[in-house]
Design a protein around this motif. Structure first.
Motif, PDB file in Angstrom:
ATOM      1  N   UNK A  48       0.839  -1.203   0.000  1.00  0.00           N
ATOM      2  CA  UNK A  48       0.000   0.000   0.000  1.00  0.00           C
ATOM      3  C   UNK A  48       0.876   1.256   0.000  1.00  0.00           C
ATOM      4  N   UNK A  49       1.907   1.265   0.833  1.00  0.00           N
ATOM      5  CA  UNK A  49       2.806   2.421   0.916  1.00  0.00           C
ATOM      6  C   UNK A  49       3.563   2.619  -0.399  1.00  0.00           C
ATOM      7  N   UNK A  50       4.061   1.516  -0.982  1.00  0.00           N
ATOM      8  CA  UNK A  50       4.785   1.617  -2.248  1.00  0.00           C
ATOM      9  C   UNK A  50       3.889   2.172  -3.353  1.00  0.00           C
ATOM     10  N   UNK A 104      -6.333   6.407   1.912  1.00  0.00           N
ATOM     11  CA  UNK A 104      -5.253   6.058   0.979  1.00  0.00           C
ATOM     12  C   UNK A 104      -5.719   5.052  -0.075  1.00  0.00           C
ATOM     13  N   UNK A 105      -6.386   3.941   0.301  1.00  0.00           N
ATOM     14  CA  UNK A 105      -6.911   3.055  -0.760  1.00  0.00           C
ATOM     15  C   UNK A 105      -7.855   3.776  -1.717  1.00  0.00           C
ATOM     16  N   UNK A 387     -14.947   0.637   1.097  1.00  0.00           N
ATOM     17  CA  UNK A 387     -14.186   1.610   0.312  1.00  0.00           C
ATOM     18  C   UNK A 387     -13.724   1.006  -1.008  1.00  0.00           C
ATOM     19  N   UNK A 388     -13.573  -0.299  -1.073  1.00  0.00           N
ATOM     20  CA  UNK A 388     -13.178  -0.968  -2.317  1.00  0.00           C
ATOM     21  C   UNK A 388     -14.245  -0.790  -3.389  1.00  0.00           C
ATOM     22  N   UNK A 389     -15.486  -1.115  -3.067  1.00  0.00           N
ATOM     23  CA  UNK A 389     -16.544  -1.040  -4.084  1.00  0.00           C
ATOM     24  C   UNK A 389     -16.942   0.408  -4.361  1.00  0.00           C
ATOM     25  N   UNK A 390     -16.880   1.280  -3.356  1.00  0.00           N
ATOM     26  CA  UNK A 390     -17.133   2.710  -3.592  1.00  0.00           C
ATOM     27  C   UNK A 390     -16.066   3.284  -4.520  1.00  0.00           C
TER      28      UNK A 390
END
Length: 440
Positions: A48-50, A104-105, A387-390
């Motif tokens: 995620x950070x990368x 962030x995602x 948050x993935x599907x949004x």
């Protein structure tokens, strides 16, 4: 003298997307948690950070909109809620966790999915994860001890589970529900018979997975997806007719699940939790009792994503959360209905690509609707699934807007939809309150 506005050069980060794809696979399939010993190295956070670093350095433009503003405003509400409840540092910790797991995602999915092919790859990665989860459930059911190769046992002796954040069968079922439209998408868009057969198998297995989780919330989400699909495909009249003739089948299916009845113990506990949420909202109407604090006032969670946000973040937080959740739904519906303010010079290009974007919008509309329906029985208000599907839904609408709609039209279009979403949030609070009152 006219103001100079520099041209924003478009540059896409392939490597940022690569790490985002790895993050998606790891956060859902969770191979680092297979086996008897969990690998402690933070693979998910590292990827995620990368991805975020390459997003900051390479991706341009970075997509922001009114929707992004609503999501960022939730951070302020979380902090204010902490201060209001004499829990300032707790509010800071909650806000920081919200930034890591949600903000962030969201930024990465909405900016790094810069073409339709990238959206497809993320959807396919999600389906790969569901296949792993389904195989895991199958191994649990066929193990004499009810334990899969991960060491994770069946829940309550009969309900399939997975590892990590999906060790609750309700979370697992919710993820299955949002992936059912993805399988349909790849079945429709692929000409290969092998892929079509594979998608048919996954499609049927996902239905089987929902059944084996024995989740009432997922059943509601599944029935909602089916109903909405029929409506979008056949219209109102045929939908009503089909609902009438399929009612006996639906009754049988519901009977195969745990009883959805206010008199049943588990259902009674949920309704009691919902009522507690309403009481907490009455005592803390503006910013709630604080994110994550519901169980300080009740022995179980709210078991309702809407009631949980209302209790923990109050009217202001609920309005923002609801707008973040429903705004993309309204945008997707505009694509499906072909009511977008397409620029005249882009009309021919839109007509040439319209069907592909409309199918993608229909699939994500079904998935997001399934999540929102399932969320009425499950407290997953700030989860990665949410948050993935949004984010996927917003990513697709960004593509359409940035390619086919002028900036001025975009602003007007988004402002109008935000107003509708705010109005819907107020109506939903009223309906939530009276539906809980009626169940008591």
């Amino acid at each position: 003298m006219s103001r100079y506005t520099p041209e924003i050069r478009s540059k896409n980060s392939e490597i940022g997307f690569f790490f985002l794809l790895l993050y998606t696979l790891l956060v859902f399939a969770r191979p680092q948690e297979w086996g008897q010993s969990v690998i402690e190295f933070p693979f998910i956070r590292i990827f995620l950070i990368l991805s975020f670093v390459f997003y900051l350095l390479q991706q341009a433009p970075k997509n922001f909109s009114i929707h992004s503003t609503c999501l960022f405003s939730l951070i302020i509400i979380i902090l204010l809620s902490g201060i209001r409840n004499y829990w300032a540092m707790g509010g800071v910790y909650s806000a920081f966790g919200f930034i890591i797991s949600v903000i962030i995602p969201y930024l990465l999915f909405t900016s790094l999915l810069y073409d339709l092919n990238k959206v497809k790859k993320i959807m396919f990665a999600s389906l790969i994860a569901t296949f792993v989860m389904l195989f895991h459930g199958y191994s649990q059911l066929n193990s004499p001890s009810g334990t899969a190769w991960t060491g994770e046992p069946l829940s309550q002796g009969t309900r399939i589970t997975f590892v990590g954040v999906f060790n609750d069968p309700n979370d697992l079922a919710m993820f299955f529900v949002i992936n059912i439209p993805f399988a349909y998408y790849f079945f429709v868009t692929n000409k290969s018979k092998v892929i079509k057969v594979g998608m048919c198998i996954i499609f049927l297995l996902l239905f089987w997975g929902v059944y084996k989780t024995n989740s009432r919330g997922a059943l509601l989400g599944l029935l909602t997806i089916i109903t909405v699909f029929i409506y979008l495909t056949f219209g109102k009249i045929k939908t009503l007719f089909l609902l009438l003739i399929t009612t006996p089948i639906v009754t049988i299916v519901i009977g195969m699940f745990r009883t959805i009845d206010a008199e049943e113990d588990s259902a009674g506990q949920r309704i009691e939790a919902w009522y507690t949420a309403i009481d907490l909202f009455k005592s803390h109407p503006f910013v709630g009792v604080g994110m994550g604090n519901f169980t300080d006032y009740h022995y179980i969670t709210a078991h309702n994503s809407y009631a949980l946000v209302l209790a923990e973040l109050g009217f202001l937080g609920y309005t923002l959360w609801f707008v973040v959740s429903v705004f993309p739904l309204l945008k997707l519906y505009s694509i499906i209905n072909d009511t977008l303010p397409i620029s005249p010079e882009k009309e021919k290009e839109w007509l040439a690509n319209r069907d592909e974007y409309k199918l993608g919008a229909k699939v994500l509309f079904l998935s997001l609707t399934g999540f929102l329906a399932t969320g009425f029985f499950i407290s997953r208000s700030y989860s990665i699934i949410w948050i993935f599907i949004v984010s996927l839904s917003i990513a697709l609408t960004y593509l359409v807007e940035n390619i086919f709609i002028s900036k001025i039209s975009q602003r007007k279009f988004n402002v109008n939809l935000i107003k509708k979403a705010i109005f819907c949030s107020v109506i939903s609070m009223i309906l939530l309150y009276f539906s809980i009152r009626l169940l008591l």
